[in-house]
Design an enzyme around this catalytic site. Structure first.
Site, mmCIF file in Angstrom:
data_model
loop_
_atom_site.group_PDB
_atom_site.id
_atom_site.type_symbol
_atom_site.label_atom_id
_atom_site.label_comp_id
_atom_site.label_asym_id
_atom_site.label_seq_id
_atom_site.Cartn_x
_atom_site.Cartn_y
_atom_site.Cartn_z
ATOM 1 N N LYS A 14 -6.623 -4.446 11.970
ATOM 2 C CA LYS A 14 -5.221 -4.808 11.707
ATOM 3 C C LYS A 14 -4.247 -3.730 12.169
ATOM 4 C CE LYS A 14 -5.302 -3.622 6.811
ATOM 5 N NZ LYS A 14 -4.724 -2.264 6.921
ATOM 6 N N ARG A 89 -0.772 -4.934 -1.241
ATOM 7 C CA ARG A 89 -2.210 -5.073 -1.453
ATOM 8 C C ARG A 89 -2.521 -5.514 -2.868
ATOM 9 N NH1 ARG A 89 -3.726 -0.984 2.896
ATOM 10 N NH2 ARG A 89 -5.962 -0.730 2.856
ATOM 11 N N ARG A 128 -15.692 3.854 13.812
ATOM 12 C CA ARG A 128 -14.398 4.522 13.721
ATOM 13 C C ARG A 128 -14.540 5.879 13.023
ATOM 14 N NH1 ARG A 128 -9.588 1.415 10.733
ATOM 15 N NH2 ARG A 128 -10.708 2.016 8.866
ATOM 16 N N ARG A 134 -12.360 10.034 10.015
ATOM 17 C CA ARG A 134 -11.612 9.724 8.780
ATOM 18 C C ARG A 134 -12.493 9.956 7.563
ATOM 19 N NH1 ARG A 134 -7.872 4.398 8.797
ATOM 20 N NH2 ARG A 134 -8.607 4.433 6.655
ATOM 21 N N ARG A 145 -13.997 -0.035 -0.421
ATOM 22 C CA ARG A 145 -12.745 -0.567 0.119
ATOM 23 C C ARG A 145 -12.872 -2.059 0.412
ATOM 24 N NH1 ARG A 145 -11.543 2.739 5.019
ATOM 25 N NH2 ARG A 145 -9.482 1.805 4.994
HETATM 26 P P1 AMP Z 1 -5.439 1.759 5.361
HETATM 27 O O1 AMP Z 1 -5.212 2.698 6.489
HETATM 28 O O2 AMP Z 1 -4.402 0.646 5.310
HETATM 29 O O3 AMP Z 1 -6.835 1.216 5.295
HETATM 30 O O4 AMP Z 1 -5.211 2.597 4.008
HETATM 31 C C1 AMP Z 1 -5.986 3.742 3.724
HETATM 32 C C2 AMP Z 1 -5.898 4.066 2.252
HETATM 33 O O5 AMP Z 1 -4.529 4.336 1.879
HETATM 34 C C3 AMP Z 1 -6.331 2.953 1.316
HETATM 35 O O6 AMP Z 1 -7.736 2.933 1.133
HETATM 36 C C4 AMP Z 1 -5.590 3.353 0.029
HETATM 37 O O7 AMP Z 1 -6.199 4.463 -0.608
HETATM 38 C C5 AMP Z 1 -4.244 3.837 0.586
HETATM 39 N N1 AMP Z 1 -3.283 2.718 0.701
HETATM 40 C C6 AMP Z 1 -2.760 2.211 1.851
HETATM 41 N N2 AMP Z 1 -1.927 1.190 1.585
HETATM 42 C C7 AMP Z 1 -1.936 1.037 0.238
HETATM 43 C C8 AMP Z 1 -1.293 0.133 -0.657
HETATM 44 N N3 AMP Z 1 -0.489 -0.850 -0.209
HETATM 45 N N4 AMP Z 1 -1.529 0.284 -1.985
HETATM 46 C C9 AMP Z 1 -2.330 1.260 -2.444
HETATM 47 N N5 AMP Z 1 -2.986 2.117 -1.665
HETATM 48 C C10 AMP Z 1 -2.800 2.026 -0.322
#
Ligand code: AMP
Length: 194
Positions: A14, A89, A128, A134, A145
């Site tokens: 995404k 989310r 990745r 990461r 996740r």
């Molecule tokens: P992502 O890059 O979108 O997969 O986000 C990485 C991490 O950031 C997630 O596993 C959460 O720990 C945190 N995170 C990102 N977006 C949110 C959100 N909308 N609400 C809560 N935590 C978030």
């Protein structure tokens, strides 16, 4: 004005799609994950707090995330619209976003949901992890996740589906094809005034 959300399980691509789709519509892609990672990298107070959750694959608490998004959506670059990536989310975040948009007399146009099967997701995320290093792409954190996505974020997709604004897009295959499918679906929805 084009106000969009892109949703999809971790590893669904995404983030990459968000950049291409937002570029097509001339709007900024806003990734809460990227903003949190920038705070972690910059050693800010928010970064220190967020990393406690991110490192375990947990959600950062809603009040921190919502406040950050409210600030970001106040920037002038979102005047032509935006594509939110990774937000909302949780259902509490939907309500916060509804409040932010209502305050500005705005509403969402469409929610793109990328669908990819689990085996492919785990394989992509482990790849990745090697490429980008990461800290939240280890096997147990990946599993957590995915589980959180299933348990909590599904409810977000369902809530938007009730509003009739979800566009399901098959997220497997070539990057360019997926982008083209997503753009076509959005343009068709915008044309119908969805
Ligand atoms: P992502 O890059 O979108 O997969 O986000 C990485 C991490 O950031 C997630 O596993 C959460 O720990 C945190 N995170 C990102 N977006 C949110 C959100 N909308 N609400 C809560 N935590 C978030």
């Amino acid at each position: 004005m084009t106000r969009l959300i892109i949703m999809g399980p971790p590893g669904s691509g995404k983030g990459t799609q968000a950049g291409h789709i937002a570029g097509h519509f001339g709007i900024p892609a806003i990734s809460t994950g990227d903003i949190f990672r920038a705070h972690v990298g910059g050693n800010t107070e928010l970064g220190a707090e967020a990393s406690k959750y991110m490192d375990h694959g947990e959600f950062v608490p809603d009040h921190l995330t919502n406040a950050m998004v409210r600030l970001r959506l106040g920037n002038s670059d979102v005047r032509p619209g935006f594509l939110l990536d990774g937000y909302p989310r949780t259902t509490a975040q939907i309500e916060a976003l509804d409040g932010i948009l209502a305050g500005a007399g705005q509403q969402l146009d469409a929610v793109v949901e990328l669908a990819v099967d689990d085996d492919e997701l785990v394989a992509r995320m482990l790849r990745r992890a090697q490429d980008q290093g990461r800290s939240d792409d280890t096997a147990p954190v990946i599993r957590r996740r995915l589980e959180l996505y299933r348990n909590e974020t599904r409810a977000v997709v369902e809530r938007y589906a009730e509003r009739g604004i979800v566009l399901a897009v098959d997220g497997s295959g070539r990057r360019e094809e997926i982008t083209a499918k997503a753009i076509a679906a959005i343009e068709s929805a915008l044309g119908k005034g969805l």
